[in-house]
Design a protein around this motif. Structure first.
Motif, mmCIF file in Angstrom:
data_model
loop_
_atom_site.group_PDB
_atom_site.id
_atom_site.type_symbol
_atom_site.label_atom_id
_atom_site.label_comp_id
_atom_site.label_asym_id
_atom_site.label_seq_id
_atom_site.Cartn_x
_atom_site.Cartn_y
_atom_site.Cartn_z
ATOM 1 N N ARG A 237 0.812 -1.217 0.000
ATOM 2 C CA ARG A 237 0.000 0.000 0.000
ATOM 3 C C ARG A 237 0.844 1.265 0.000
ATOM 4 N NH1 ARG A 237 -2.334 -4.147 1.439
ATOM 5 N NH2 ARG A 237 -4.605 -4.471 1.437
ATOM 6 N N GLN A 238 2.121 1.111 -0.213
ATOM 7 C CA GLN A 238 3.030 2.241 -0.103
ATOM 8 C C GLN A 238 2.669 3.373 -1.064
ATOM 9 O OE1 GLN A 238 7.145 1.207 -0.664
ATOM 10 N NE2 GLN A 238 7.862 3.019 0.410
ATOM 11 N N ALA A 239 2.364 3.026 -2.312
ATOM 12 C CA ALA A 239 2.070 4.069 -3.307
ATOM 13 C C ALA A 239 0.818 4.851 -2.937
ATOM 14 C CB ALA A 239 1.910 3.430 -4.683
ATOM 15 N N ASP A 240 -0.247 4.148 -2.533
ATOM 16 C CA ASP A 240 -1.495 4.826 -2.174
ATOM 17 C C ASP A 240 -1.340 5.626 -0.887
ATOM 18 O OD1 ASP A 240 -2.726 3.758 -4.382
ATOM 19 O OD2 ASP A 240 -3.589 2.061 -3.279
ATOM 20 N N TRP A 241 -0.726 5.017 0.111
ATOM 21 C CA TRP A 241 -0.608 5.684 1.402
ATOM 22 C C TRP A 241 0.342 6.877 1.338
ATOM 23 C CZ3 TRP A 241 -0.335 1.655 5.978
ATOM 24 C CH2 TRP A 241 -1.580 1.009 6.071
ATOM 25 N N ALA A 242 1.353 6.826 0.470
ATOM 26 C CA ALA A 242 2.307 7.932 0.364
ATOM 27 C C ALA A 242 1.601 9.217 -0.036
ATOM 28 C CB ALA A 242 3.391 7.589 -0.645
ATOM 29 N N ILE A 243 0.487 9.081 -0.745
ATOM 30 C CA ILE A 243 -0.283 10.252 -1.176
ATOM 31 C C ILE A 243 -1.384 10.574 -0.180
ATOM 32 C CG2 ILE A 243 -1.792 11.170 -2.988
ATOM 33 C CD1 ILE A 243 -0.269 9.343 -4.954
ATOM 34 N N ALA A 244 -2.173 9.546 0.167
ATOM 35 C CA ALA A 244 -3.368 9.783 0.980
ATOM 36 C C ALA A 244 -3.085 9.776 2.482
ATOM 37 C CB ALA A 244 -4.430 8.738 0.651
ATOM 38 N N ARG A 245 -2.153 8.932 2.945
ATOM 39 C CA ARG A 245 -1.912 8.781 4.381
ATOM 40 C C ARG A 245 -0.400 8.690 4.662
ATOM 41 N NH1 ARG A 245 -6.144 5.388 3.048
ATOM 42 N NH2 ARG A 245 -8.140 5.826 4.092
ATOM 43 N N PRO A 246 0.363 9.688 4.286
ATOM 44 C CA PRO A 246 1.826 9.582 4.464
ATOM 45 C C PRO A 246 2.247 9.424 5.918
ATOM 46 C CG PRO A 246 1.157 11.833 3.907
ATOM 47 C CD PRO A 246 -0.040 10.961 3.693
ATOM 48 N N GLN A 247 1.508 10.040 6.844
ATOM 49 C CA GLN A 247 1.893 9.928 8.254
ATOM 50 C C GLN A 247 1.677 8.516 8.788
ATOM 51 O OE1 GLN A 247 -0.494 13.160 9.880
ATOM 52 N NE2 GLN A 247 1.333 14.430 10.095
#
Length: 346
Positions: A237-247
């Motif tokens: 999920r790194q790609a999605d979370w890096a944008i939507a949930r980076p923290q």
């Protein structure tokens, strides 16, 4: 084989048992015979080596590892039963014990043996066991302290009560068993405190630290699997979370790295303690109270630590892991189940 076991275990997770192909592998690899003498077709491993087998098996799958651990522990009785019975009951390829240490049965002495009735809970591996063992109180006169003795039952003497509905370790078939007025010949009874018929030091090792170290190794393996799955989950999920949930991603990776390092440290301390005290035990043939306490505390520290790591990471994984068919959900439940065992609770 690791991928195959995990795939099959996931596929059959809701059936409450391990499929036949996994059991066949366990028999072929002698995973139920780690503490059975080589004269009886066993592997007879030293305790520290066996604990690493328990850990690795539990890292593969929690139920798989628990059944390897409990099934192997039954090998203790190969040294306490009369030798002729041990050869008969432990010498074949599919020998595996299920049973209980609680004295929940009553045995009445008769000519040639005993008539036994009783019921015992949490007998892991109950549906495929080739032998059942349980403790019974032998009838005594009023006011007398009853003698407690161990009894070996054949499968045809045992009724399995399918009541294992725990939320974790579902495939261990840890059901209750019942025997009613079963005749057990004297040669199929034994005293676990008697002098063993085989010389290997494991048969003289105190029971409590044996149980504590065994279950700690299971906890350790399950936790390693949980941390690995959590890291794989985060990377997917790194790609999605890096944008939507980076923290969230940063927090999860940071906590994972911290607890992976901590787990390695407590595991190292655990194995160093076990190996040092085992070496002393082999030399002296005894284990003093201080050493037993040290081993127990180290084992309980594993249980406490692995639960803490899982609790720290689980909230950072999002809603997906709340689903029971998510692998991390099942691993989390397995970890909580094994660490609930009384010998791991301080």
């Amino acid at each position: 084989m690791i991928t195959e076991i995990r795939h099959v275990a996931d596929k059959h997770a809701n059936e409450g048992k391990l499929p036949e192909e996994i059991l066949n592998y366990m028999y072929e690899a002698k995973l139920f015979k780690l503490f059975v003498p080589k004269e009886l077709n066993g592997l007879m491993l030293p305790l520290p080596e066996a604990l690493r087998v328990f850990e690795r098996a539990s890292w593969i799958d929690g139920s798989f590892g628990w059944l390897v651990t409990i099934g192997s522990g039954g090998g203790f009785f190969s040294a306490t039963l009369p030798p002729e019975q041990s050869k008969l009951l432990f010498g074949h390829d599919r020998a595996v014990v299920a049973g209980s240490g609680h004295a929940n049965g009553i045995a009445l002495s008769v000519d040639g043996g005993y008539i036994v009735s009783g019921q015992w809970k949490y007998c892991s591996g109950s549906t495929y066991a080739s032998l059942f063992t349980a403790n019974c109180r032998i009838g005594a006169e009023p006011g007398e302290e009853p003698e407690v003795r161990s009894f070996a039952f054949l499968p045809e003497q045992v009724e399995i009560i399918r009541d294992w509905n725990a939320f974790g370790l579902k495939a261990t078939e840890s059901h209750s068993i019942r025997v009613q007025e079963a005749f057990v010949p004297s040669e199929r009874t034994f005293d676990i405190m008697s002098t063993p018929h085989y010389d290997d030091p494991i048969f003289r090792y105190p029971f409590l630290p044996f149980a504590q170290t065994s279950f700690a190794a299971v906890s350790l393996g399950i936790c390693r699997h949980f941390l690995e799955e959590a890291r794989s989950f985060a990377m997917a999920r790194q790609a999605d979370w890096a944008i939507a949930r980076p923290q969230r991603l940063e927090a999860l990776i940071s906590v994972l790295e911290e607890h992976e390092t901590s787990l390695d440290a407590v595991a190292k301390q655990f194995y160093e303690t076990v190996e040092r005290t085992w070496a002393d035990f082999e030399r002296s043939g005894a284990m003093d109270e201080q050493q037993q306490r040290e081993v127990g505390e180290s084992s309980q520290r594993i249980a406490i630590s692995t639960l803490a790591y899982a609790h720290a990471i689980f909230p950072l994984l999002g809603m997906a892991v709340l689903m029971e068919d998510n692998p991390m959900n099942r691993i989390w439940r397995d970890l909580h189940t094994v660490t609930q065992h009384t010998v791991l609770v301080p």
